[in-house]
Every structure is written in structure tokens, then in C-alpha cells.
Design an enzyme around this catalytic site. Structure first.
Site, PDB file in Angstrom:
ATOM      1  N   TYR A 102     -27.268  30.407  -7.320  1.00 41.36           N
ATOM      2  CA  TYR A 102     -27.133  31.795  -7.751  1.00 41.36           C
ATOM      3  C   TYR A 102     -27.084  31.902  -9.276  1.00 41.36           C
ATOM      4  O   TYR A 102     -26.508  31.055  -9.953  1.00 41.36           O
ATOM      5  CB  TYR A 102     -25.860  32.421  -7.192  1.00 41.36           C
ATOM      6  N   HIS A 110     -26.094  25.443   2.820  1.00 41.06           N
ATOM      7  CA  HIS A 110     -26.794  26.714   2.671  1.00 41.06           C
ATOM      8  C   HIS A 110     -27.876  26.925   3.730  1.00 41.06           C
ATOM      9  O   HIS A 110     -28.140  28.058   4.156  1.00 41.06           O
ATOM     10  CB  HIS A 110     -27.418  26.781   1.274  1.00 41.06           C
ATOM     11  N   PRO A 159     -24.317  42.797   4.002  1.00 46.53           N
ATOM     12  CA  PRO A 159     -23.704  43.683   4.998  1.00 46.53           C
ATOM     13  C   PRO A 159     -24.034  45.151   4.788  1.00 46.53           C
ATOM     14  O   PRO A 159     -24.049  45.924   5.757  1.00 46.53           O
ATOM     15  CB  PRO A 159     -22.203  43.419   4.808  1.00 46.53           C
ATOM     16  N   LEU A 160     -24.283  45.554   3.548  1.00 44.68           N
ATOM     17  CA  LEU A 160     -24.595  46.955   3.267  1.00 44.68           C
ATOM     18  C   LEU A 160     -26.094  47.168   3.098  1.00 44.68           C
ATOM     19  O   LEU A 160     -26.524  48.219   2.603  1.00 44.68           O
ATOM     20  CB  LEU A 160     -23.847  47.420   2.012  1.00 44.68           C
ATOM     21  N   PHE A 209     -26.222  51.351   2.880  1.00 46.65           N
ATOM     22  CA  PHE A 209     -25.117  51.962   3.618  1.00 46.65           C
ATOM     23  C   PHE A 209     -23.926  52.299   2.732  1.00 46.65           C
ATOM     24  O   PHE A 209     -22.806  52.436   3.230  1.00 46.65           O
ATOM     25  CB  PHE A 209     -24.702  51.044   4.779  1.00 46.65           C
TER      26      PHE A 209
END
Length: 303
Positions: A42, A113, A200-201, A206
Site C-alpha cells: 500500500y 494477502h 465495505p462501502l 454507501f
């Protein structure tokens, strides 16, 4: 609530810099968000997210549960000369490099990963168990394993009598419920691994900030993934917003509540690039839907 740290060091974000990372990370800790999930790949360059986090956590390391990942098989890494990314030599070197960048003597959750077909899973897990025994990691987990791979890994755990797999991480959102269809979620439950949903969003869809005709210009969707908004089922989204309005909650509250009402979900690792986003996520994580409300949400976004 947890914090996904893939935006730290990402070009074009406020959290690209050390100052920006500090602001988001400290806001998270002050809001009670203490599970931090990153990975060696990342950031704008290899290890940058971990490096920025190591600086930001000086003096506050003991306040967090720190998770990182190794072994993403689809990209070249500085450790490729060590061979397969699931091998003991590779994961040990990856662990040492992450420890150095994070400026800590232990990692709370060290996750593979992606599965590595070049290495028997028992060999990988055995090496991870050795790191647990040595105190370099507290626990280990996996990411993007199929249901059969999770069960195979659990069988290897029992064969070797080593600590079990603590977590399984994979994509789950109201518009990406594949882990429910193909057994990954139930397999995680069966092997007693906590499930960690990423995206998740749905990259912010969301949060309640998007409409059929408008999207925030500075959002990740607008900048790099406009197809998420363009391909969304806006009839379902608008019906969902109407439900949220009737219940007196925001779409963000309802969505986080849907996740956190599920026993197998250990933490919702939503990303953030600004302090106000992480504070909003933390503040929104207290509402829980009733079973009937869960049913109404899922009827709009069926698995």
C-alpha cells in the site's frame, strides 16, 4: 470499526503526506478506532503506507491492533529474489521489513494477502506459527482464500497442531455479496476465523453522498472508479435511502449496522483520507438494525 490504510501514501489524496497520514490516524485513535489494516504494497511506493504509519504511531503503538499483509502474488516486490511469496524465507523477510517500517517489535495480525499455489499451505502456516511462537506476530490470517482453500488451510492447522487462522479478509458490500454465495463467509465462520470485509462501502457509494445524477468531485469513485456509480442500481439505492429516512438513520449508519449485526464480522475496515471521514465512520457505527430491517435491506441488494 476499523481503519483501512491503503490511502496512506496514495498519490492525489490528502493522506499522501506524513502530515495528512498523522491527521487521519490520530483522529481515528481519538475516536476510538483502534484496528488498523495495511499491507506492504500500500502507498505510492512499496512500503510507504507502513512507513508513514510507523512515524504516525510513535508514542501510541500500544493503543492499536496493528494488522498488515504480505505475499500479494500479482505484482513484483523487492523480495522476489527469495522465491515464492508463500515460502518461509519470503514471509520471514517480509515480516522483518514490515516490522522495521512500522517501527514496532511485533505485528498483531500478519495476513497472507493472496494464496500462493506454488507453496503448500501447511508450509506457509507452519512458518507463520513459528513467528507467533517467536513473538514477532500475535496472530496470523489469510486474504482472498476460496472456501475450499480456507478448509484446506484449517485442516493443515489441525494436522500440525499450530495456532488457528485468526481472520479471513475478502470483499463484501451490499453490492458485492459473492462471499455469501460461494461459501467463503460460512467457511470463515466454521473454522472460527473472524471475517474482515474490504471495500465495505463500495468505495464510498454507501456513504449517502451519491445520487443518480451527482457524485462528489473529490471522491475516489469520481476520480478513479466512476463505473461504480454509473453501474449502480439507482432504483434500489433510492429505495434504500427512503428506508433509512423512515428509520431516522443515515445510509452510512444503516450500512455499517448491517455489517456489525453479523457475528462473523470482526471489524469493518473502511478507508478514509480526511479526519472528518474517520470521525463520521466512528460516530455512525452504533446503530444496529432489527432482523426485519436486515431483511428489508437485503431484499434490495440480494446476494
Amino acid at each position: 470499526m476499523g481503519l483501512g490504510c491503503n490511502n496512506f501514501g496514495r498519490e492525489g489524496t490528502v493522506s499522501q503526506t506524513q502530515e495528512g497520514t498523522n491527521a487521519v490516524l490520530h483522529a481515528a485513535l481519538d475516536a476510538g478506532v483502534t484496528f488498523l489494516d495495511t499491507a506492504d504494497l500500500y502507498g505510492g511506493q512499496w512500503g510507504l503506507s507502513e512507513t508513514l504509519m510507523g512515524e504516525a504511531l510513535k508514542g501510541r503503538r500500544d493503543e492499536v491492533v496493528l494488522a498488515t499483509k504480505f505475499g500479494f502474488t500479482e505484482v513484483p516486490t523487492p523480495l522476489d529474489e527469495l522465491g515464492a511469496k508463500g515460502s518461509p524465507a519470503y514471509l520471514r523477510a517480509a515480516c522483518e521489513a514490515s516490522l522495521e517500517r512500522l517501527q514496532t517489535d511485533h505485528i498483531d495480525l500478519f495476513q497472507q494477502h493472496q494464496p500462493d499455489p506454488a507453496v503448500p499451505v501447511g508450509e506457509t502456516l507452519g512458518a507463520l506459527a513459528e513467528l507467533v511462537e517467536e513473538g514477532k506476530i500475535r496472530a496470523y490470517g489469510v486474504s482472498q482464500f476460496t472456501a475450499s482453500q480456507l478448509r484446506e488451510a484449517d485442516a493443515a492447522v489441525h494436522e500440525r497442531s499450530i495456532p488457528g487462522i485468526a481472520s479471513s479478509q475478502d470483499e463484501l458490500s451490499l453490492i458485492a455479496r459473492g462471499v455469501e454465495n460461494d461459501g467463503r463467509l460460512s467457511a470463515a465462520h466454521d473454522i472460527n476465523a473472524g471475517f474482515l470485509p474490504f471495500f465495505p462501502l463500495a468505495n464510498g457509494l454507501f456513504t449517502g453522498k451519491f445520487t443518480r445524477t451527482d457524485m462528489p468531485a473529490d471522491s475516489r469513485i469520481a476520480k478513479i472508479r466512476p463505473q461504480i456509480a454509473q453501474n449502480a442500481d439507482w432504483d434500489a439505492m433510492e429505495a434504500y435511502q427512503a428506508l433509512c429516512d423512515d428509520w431516522g438513520v443515515t445510509m452510512l449508519q444503516a450500512t455499517l449496522g448491517w455489517f456489525l449485526s453479523r457475528a462473523v464480522v470482526s471489524s469493518v475496515i473502511a478507508g478514509a483520507t480526511r479526519p472528518e471521514q474517520v470521525r463520521q465512520n466512528a460516530d455512525s457505527a452504533h446503530w444496529r438494525p432489527s432482523p426485519d430491517q436486515v431483511g428489508l435491506i437485503e431484499s434490495l441488494f440480494p446476494a
